[in-house]
Design a protein around this motif. Structure first.
Motif, short mmCIF file in Angstrom:
data_model
loop_
_atom_site.label_atom_id
_atom_site.label_comp_id
_atom_site.label_asym_id
_atom_site.label_seq_id
_atom_site.Cartn_x
_atom_site.Cartn_y
_atom_site.Cartn_z
N GLU A 14 -3.64 11.97 -5.43
CA GLU A 14 -4.64 10.97 -5.07
C GLU A 14 -5.67 11.50 -4.08
O GLU A 14 -6.60 10.79 -3.71
N TRP A 67 1.20 12.78 -1.99
CA TRP A 67 -0.18 12.28 -2.01
C TRP A 67 -1.21 13.23 -2.57
O TRP A 67 -2.39 12.91 -2.59
N TRP A 109 -9.01 0.86 -5.84
CA TRP A 109 -7.54 0.91 -5.82
C TRP A 109 -6.97 -0.49 -6.05
O TRP A 109 -6.00 -0.66 -6.82
N ARG A 154 0.83 -1.21 0.00
CA ARG A 154 0.00 0.00 0.00
C ARG A 154 0.87 1.26 0.00
O ARG A 154 0.64 2.19 -0.75
N HIS A 186 -10.76 -0.19 -0.07
CA HIS A 186 -10.25 0.56 -1.23
C HIS A 186 -10.40 -0.30 -2.48
O HIS A 186 -9.42 -0.57 -3.19
N LYS A 194 -10.94 4.74 -4.12
CA LYS A 194 -9.63 4.56 -4.73
C LYS A 194 -8.59 4.51 -3.62
O LYS A 194 -8.89 4.11 -2.51
N LYS A 195 -7.36 4.97 -3.92
CA LYS A 195 -6.30 4.83 -2.92
C LYS A 195 -6.67 5.50 -1.60
O LYS A 195 -6.40 4.98 -0.53
N GLU A 252 -7.15 -1.30 -9.61
CA GLU A 252 -6.08 -0.59 -10.34
C GLU A 252 -4.75 -1.32 -10.21
O GLU A 252 -4.03 -1.53 -11.20
N VAL A 253 -4.44 -1.68 -8.96
CA VAL A 253 -3.15 -2.34 -8.72
C VAL A 253 -3.08 -3.66 -9.48
O VAL A 253 -2.08 -3.97 -10.14
N ASN A 297 -9.93 7.18 0.57
CA ASN A 297 -11.36 7.44 0.62
C ASN A 297 -11.63 8.85 1.16
O ASN A 297 -10.70 9.56 1.58
#
Lengths: 41, 197, 400
Positions: free
Chosen positions: C235, C232, C382, C161, C379, C262-263, C385-386, C265
């Motif tokens: 994001e 950050w 996210w 993460r 998440h 996403k990454k 996405e990963v 909230n």
């Protein structure tokens, strides 16, 4: 966990560095309030 | 001595700065630091007046109330003194003081962050009277020697008076009566400013 | 003689007009009630506020209108000492001094007692209640909701993460903030709480140490604040998903509710932006305290605020724009402490949810590796996405 411990150590190092650095940069009452012909030490 | 007070007679002060110099010499105050200062208003213009200012030793002193480490004390003569052993040099007393009396002489970090130094009414500090430690931290203890503050004793025109508040105000009252003006000769500005209009 | 009579006549006429609506036993001086009325003097002796401060501030004499020195009474510049003292009092005097210390031409400043009263009164009281209240609410939340558990079955797999540099930045900020918070509270409450407990001498040692730490570790906080902002910020830009997240309370209050995120909230975005905004505000006011009298900013800020008209709308009147150097420092200290309290309260909630409050949350900042099921619940987008990135990189570099 390593980055956490490193961060704590670095915070301490920055503190000492800041103290030293500001002393070096001349933010002392000597530099601020005294003129060229005046010394405090 | 009853309540100790300073009084400066603006009609007499000639801005010679002898009080400042005498104070620095008597207490061996470091360079660049003034426990007392002479302030001039309307310098070089009509109505020029000077007064000498230091710690006024307030009855309800803001510095005493604000100090985060409670390092101030007021003795039985009303003189406000402080302990440099307790002082942390935070500068709060300077922000609270109406007269800008506290000074920060130590060559420490940040503009005003040495241990606070101020006028002691020549009464030293919490250390033993006449001790070396007391002299180094607070200057000479003239009160313990039975003398009055050096600034007032030095004053050539006797503009600066120091001592028992009742006696000081007696002297000043006599002066005001004798010269017939000068103690805020009441109503003059208001009465005579209309003259100019 | 003629002039004297004219003056008397003038005074009489000037006084006659307001005298008509006056009570007969009112002894207020008639010539200039704003300056030196008996009523006014008595009110001041009783330490009551006089309403005419603004008018008195204008009665400061003026050498320009003085009668010449050759005239009788001319030596005082035509102004009485009362005018002179008022000029000192309202900082309007043309002051010169050989003393070169900071703020040495401000002869009298009277906002010190106001500052003291605010600092000891509302600031300390509300500040303490804010922190105690936050802790109380968190305890109540824990009792009612318990620990937020991972609802689904744990997979045993983990996802990265936060990279180690991100964790370093977080902990640099977190570590310095906790230390700054504690040392700040020592400075504010020490005299009231700690001196009665361990006495003046021991507390002074603690206060000296905490002042040194507070002044110097602040630089670590400021550096880390810049780090996390750049790490950050992309994001943390709010989007439509956040509304959905907020609508269901982030699923915090109900089991099995997991809005997509996403990454970061919406809750985390709130934390991020409050840290950035409040942290910057605290840093700037803190710099003004670190370099006393070098960075005056409140007079200007008040000028900008006045231009918006907001202070008057809120019933604060027109804010002062001409501040004494002392008042600048007083406002810096108060603002620094108020913002500090608010950020401390927010961070308490952040610490709670990142440790005891939620299962699996600490790993994100501890090892940086989070349980895949935890990530899916909190998440979900996210994780997708990963995973998508993983498969695309796997496809791009096929196994030999």
């Amino acid at each position: 966990m390593k980055p956490m411990l490193i961060a704590f150590v670095v915070a301490g190092l920055i503190a000492f560095g800041a103290d030293y650095g500001l002393d070096y940069a001349g933010f002392t009452s000597q530099e601020r309030t005294a003129g060229a012909a005046v010394r405090l030490d | 001595m009853a309540r100790a007070k300073f009084l400066v007679d603006a009609e007499r002060c000639i801005e010679c700065n002898a009080c400042v110099t005498a104070c620095k010499n008597e207490h061996e105050v470091p360079w660049g630091i003034n426990r007392r200062k002479v302030v001039t208003i309307n310098d070089g213009k009509p109505g020029e007046r000077s007064i000498s200012v230091a710690c006024m030793h307030c009855s309800d002193a803001p510095c005493m109330a604000v100090c985060p480490v409670d390092c101030f004390y007021q003795n039985e003569e009303g003189i406000v003194l402080h302990s440099k052993d307790l002082c942390i040099g935070c500068g709060y007393c300077f922000y609270a003081c109406p007269f800008g009396a506290p000074q920060y002489p130590q060559a420490g970090n940040f503009g005003s962050r040495g241990k606070m130094d101020k006028c002691t009414f020549c009464a030293g500090g919490p250390e033993e009277n006449h001790s070396q430690a007391e002299f180094q931290k607070y200057g000479r203890n003239r009160i313990a020697e039975g003398k009055l503050p050096i600034c007032a004793e030095m004053c050539a025109t006797k503009a600066l008076l120091a001592g028992d508040g009742a006696e000081v105000s007696d002297i000043y009252r006599e002066r005001v009566v004798a010269r017939g003006f000068g103690s805020g000769a009441w109503g003059w500005g208001t009465a005579y400013q209309m003259k100019a209009q | 003689m003629l002039r004297l009579i004219a003056t008397c006549l003038f005074c009489f006429i000037a006084a006659a007009a307001p005298a008509q609506d006056r009570a007969p036993n009112d002894s207020t001086v008639l010539t200039n009630p704003a300056v030196s009325g008996l009523e006014d003097i008595l009110r001041r002796q009783q330490a009551l506020k006089t309403a005419d401060g603004a008018e008195r501030a204008t009665q400061i004499g003026d050498p320009a209108v003085a009668s010449p020195e050759t005239d009788q009474l001319g030596t005082l510049g035509g102004a009485s000492d009362a005018d002179l003292w008022r000029a000192y009092r309202f900082n309007a005097a043309d002051i010169y001094t050989q003393s070169r210390g900071p703020a040495s031409t401000t002869l009298i400043q009277d906002s010190g007692m106001w500052w003291l009263a605010v600092r000891e009164g509302p600031l300390a009281t509300y500040g303490a209640w804010l922190l105690v209240g936050t802790i109380g609410l968190l305890a109540l939340f824990y009792l009612l909701r318990g620990r937020v558990r991972i609802d689904g079955e744990k997979t045993g797999r983990t996802i990265t993460r936060f990279k180690s540099f991100e964790r370093f930045g977080h902990w640099l900020l977190a570590g310095s903030f906790v230390v700054l918070g504690i040392t700040g509270l020592i400075s504010l409450f020490g005299r009231k709480v700690m001196i009665p407990l361990f006495g003046h001498d021991s507390f002074s040692i603690l206060a000296i140490a905490s002042k040194w730490v507070h002044n110097n570790i602040s630089w670590a906080f400021m550096i880390a604040l810049v780090l996390i902002f750049f790490m950050w910020v992309l994001e943390n830009i709010p989007n439509r998903l956040d509304l959905k997240w907020i609508a269901v309370g982030g699923g915090l209050f109900k089991k099995g509710v997991h809005p997509p995120a996403k990454k970061f909230n919406a809750g985390q975005k709130v934390i991020f932006w409050s840290v950035i905004v409040l942290g910057t505000s605290i840093s700037v006011s803190g710099l003004a305290l670190l370099f006393p009298f070098e960075l005056p900013m409140f007079g200007k800020t008040f000028g900008v605020l006045n231009a918006t008209g907001l202070p008057e709308l809120m019933g604060l009147g027109v804010l002062p724009t001409q501040l004494t150097p002392h008042a600048e420092m007083q406002f810096s200290q108060l603002w620094h402490a108020i913002m500090g309290f608010v950020l401390m309260a927010i961070i308490l909630a952040h610490i709670y949810i990142g440790s005891v409050g939620m299962e699996g949350a600490f790993d994100a900042m501890g090892s940086g590796e989070v349980e895949e099921q935890w990530a899916r619940e909190h998440h979900s987008l996210w994780v997708d996405e990963v995973k998508a990135k993983e498969t695309s990189t796997a496809a791009a570099t096929p196994a030999e």
